[in-house]
Scaffold this active site. Sequence first.
Site, mmCIF file in Angstrom:
data_model
loop_
_atom_site.group_PDB
_atom_site.id
_atom_site.type_symbol
_atom_site.label_atom_id
_atom_site.label_comp_id
_atom_site.label_asym_id
_atom_site.label_seq_id
_atom_site.Cartn_x
_atom_site.Cartn_y
_atom_site.Cartn_z
ATOM 1 N N GLY A 362 2.147 -1.738 -6.064
ATOM 2 C CA GLY A 362 2.424 -1.260 -4.718
ATOM 3 C C GLY A 362 3.412 -2.152 -4.012
ATOM 4 N N PRO A 363 3.910 -1.720 -2.882
ATOM 5 C CG PRO A 363 4.214 -0.584 -0.876
ATOM 6 C CD PRO A 363 3.625 -0.430 -2.240
ATOM 7 N N GLY A 365 2.631 -6.543 0.759
ATOM 8 C CA GLY A 365 1.830 -6.535 1.980
ATOM 9 C C GLY A 365 0.738 -5.495 2.050
ATOM 10 C CB VAL A 366 -0.242 -2.529 0.124
ATOM 11 C CG1 VAL A 366 0.992 -1.852 0.659
ATOM 12 C CG2 VAL A 366 -0.066 -2.930 -1.334
ATOM 13 N N GLY A 367 -2.049 -5.601 0.231
ATOM 14 C CA GLY A 367 -3.356 -6.198 -0.041
ATOM 15 C C GLY A 367 -3.716 -6.329 -1.498
ATOM 16 C CB THR A 369 -2.659 -11.350 -3.627
ATOM 17 O OG1 THR A 369 -1.405 -11.103 -4.272
ATOM 18 C CG2 THR A 369 -3.169 -12.715 -4.021
ATOM 19 C CB SER A 685 14.152 12.099 -6.490
ATOM 20 O OG SER A 685 14.502 11.027 -5.641
ATOM 21 C CE LYS A 728 10.890 9.758 -4.197
ATOM 22 N NZ LYS A 728 11.490 10.626 -5.231
#
Length: 806
Positions: A362-363, A365-367, A369, A685, A728
């Site tokens: 995931g990108p 900062g999404v948690g 770790t 896409s 998206k």
Amino acid sequence: MLRIVHDDEAVEFSEKLPIVPLRDLVLFPRMIVPLLVGRPRSVSALEEVMHGGKIMFVVTQREAETQEPASDDLYRTGTIVRVLQLLRLPDGTMKVLVEGLARATVRRFIRGESFIQARVELVDETVDHTVEIEALMRSVASQFEEYVQLSRKIPQEVLASVLGMEDMARFTDTVATHLAGRIEDKQQILEASDVTARLRILARALSGELEILRLERKIENQVREQLQKSQKEFYLHQQMKAIQEELGQEGEGAPEVAELAKLIEEANMSEEAEKKALSELDRLKKMSPMSPEATVVRTYIEWMTTVPWDKRTTDREDIAEVEGILEEDHYGLKKPKERILEYLAVLKLTERVKGPILCLVGPPGVGKTSLGKSVARALDRKFVRVSLGGVRDEAEIRGHRRTYIGSMPGRIIQGLRKAGSKNPVFLLDEIDKMSSDFRGDPASALLEVLDPEQNCAFNDHYLDVDFDLSEVMFITTANVLHTIPPALEDRMETIRLPGYLAQEKLQIAKKFLVPKQVEANGLSDVGVRFSDAAIVRLIEDYTRESGVRNLEREIANICRKIAREHAAKKKVTHRVTPAAVRRFLGMARFLSQEVETESRIGVATGLAWTSVGGEILTIEVLTMKGDGQLTLTGKLGEVMQESAKAALSYAKAHAAELGIDEEILANTDIHIHVPEGAIPKDGPSAGGAMATALVSALTGRPTRPDVAMTGEITLSGKMLPIGGLNEKAVAAHRAKITTLVIPARNEKDVAELPKEVMRDLDIKLVSSIDQIFEIAFEDWKKAEVKSEEVKGEQHPKPPLTPAPPH
């Protein structure tokens, strides 16, 4: 003519003399010195001297590195010398023995074709026989005597000769010649006409050299004493060992060996590891404690005994309690939480199960770790984190072989030793950012670690025995998958963490971020609260991310400013509102990503995937009179340019069906632009959105502003599946899109979308580009064209009016 008396001999010579420059040498009068002459100009000067009276002038260069010195590169004071012997060497150089006659200074340099000459004048030496001079001479003699004793490079005969000299001028020149000092100091002595000044300079130079020699002698004595002590200790140890063997007593290393043997017994190693450890212990018994190899073996045995061969923690078996801890630590993230609970349920039923190997993608900062830490806390296991970002050496994973100096186990074994348990939660962070070089490929070394069928016998190069990793719960994190080798990706169970929705960020900020930063900034007793509207303002106007890292940073920024108000005893902001956010952080940093609400011709909304989440992509098309050229701008990549060309080819091939006049199309230039122009974009896409914007511009039909689309098109008009649908769809939801058009072959991915996205978005599945047109255009109706021919002529096309160029 000049005349001097040297050793009761009168020597006459011309005042115009050839010059031979000296490098790193100052030649004094009354000294006999050998010189090696090799530079062409110096050789020419020496040839001239040998044909004359064998008298020449030598002077020192200012810089020894200068190959062809000019007059400015030479000192003005030198020595008149007489050539005693000359020997020609095979390489063209000359070895010459010269005797210093007298000091002289240059009146004027004369530049010749082959060498430098100078007009010189003699330096008158002044000697005052005073008590001060006698004291200086005795001091210098005493210093020189100590200097000779310490340096060991000057024969005792020289010392005896110097101490017996009564001529002060000869005394100073002789001492200066044997002094290993700086060239500048020696040149000062040469230039001093007063013997008293020479003695003072000599005393100062000798004092400095004596300090250096004393320090050298001190260091030398220390090294010698240390070596003698080591040799003595070794000799005594050998004697003691022999005596103990004769008496039948154990050696001095016996207590240490016994302690290591006890640790091996208590470690509960595998049979193979215990056999290896005992073998190394036997080797240690036979070694001298002073041997370097003994230290290596001792370190190896210590590693073997401290690795957790049979130590493990007991998992928390209450599934409801585990679920409560996971929910307490993280908001959302349903799929990874479900997978952890499934693993715990299977473990509870079977009592033994191979640890799962999860890859959280995931990108930033999404948690990802922090979720690993939460899993360890929920299962009541030890937690180990190893960052793999930038790791390029295979030995970082497998360890170094013991043949290398300073070798040690790899990070896997080190992490287990640090945890003290063989079943921890082991987080391999940033697994997508490893690289490889001549030292090996760490990603290939991880194939064994992350394979449940192989890691039960993981072999670290340092330990050189198998270790069971099957009970370890490995969790890896990555931002993207395409940089992970396919073989490594295949060994992991991939769980995607899409970016958070605005509502999710709001809940995360309220439950986790705000309380954390209020406490971290010492505001717990102040009563600071953030309103929902203020947090929404932070999310929409001051951060643009899929995670919450920047959101936490801005909350911390506001808390610091409130803390400053409190420390300065000003009026404290207890409730943070949108107005307070603007007062603390200034103007909004990001414009709203909401799409326009009015229909426009030649504009379509696409979607893009980035490493930090999804983004809205606006496709703009303009037509103008020309000769049918296609212009693409917006820093588009090669694949995206091909998508634009494919869309144009489809429009040309189906011009009649789409209502496009072919003759006008041939005389129209088309410009496709994708803002923002400075950001690189690529990928297939956006093909559907490009085709929609292109047809809109050519037909004059406006597109619906609330529709966003993604999908790759083919020349036959089919829609191919795309990746990154989660990101998206979240981006479309964030931009308040109401209708999302995706390829029908992505239907399997729809079930993975967040519930809020599926609830608020009308998702349309399409298999052809015509179906996109039916959704994207408000009044779409495909023109009908008959294909049969009548008497060799086609039926005329229905009259269609294309959109005027705009």
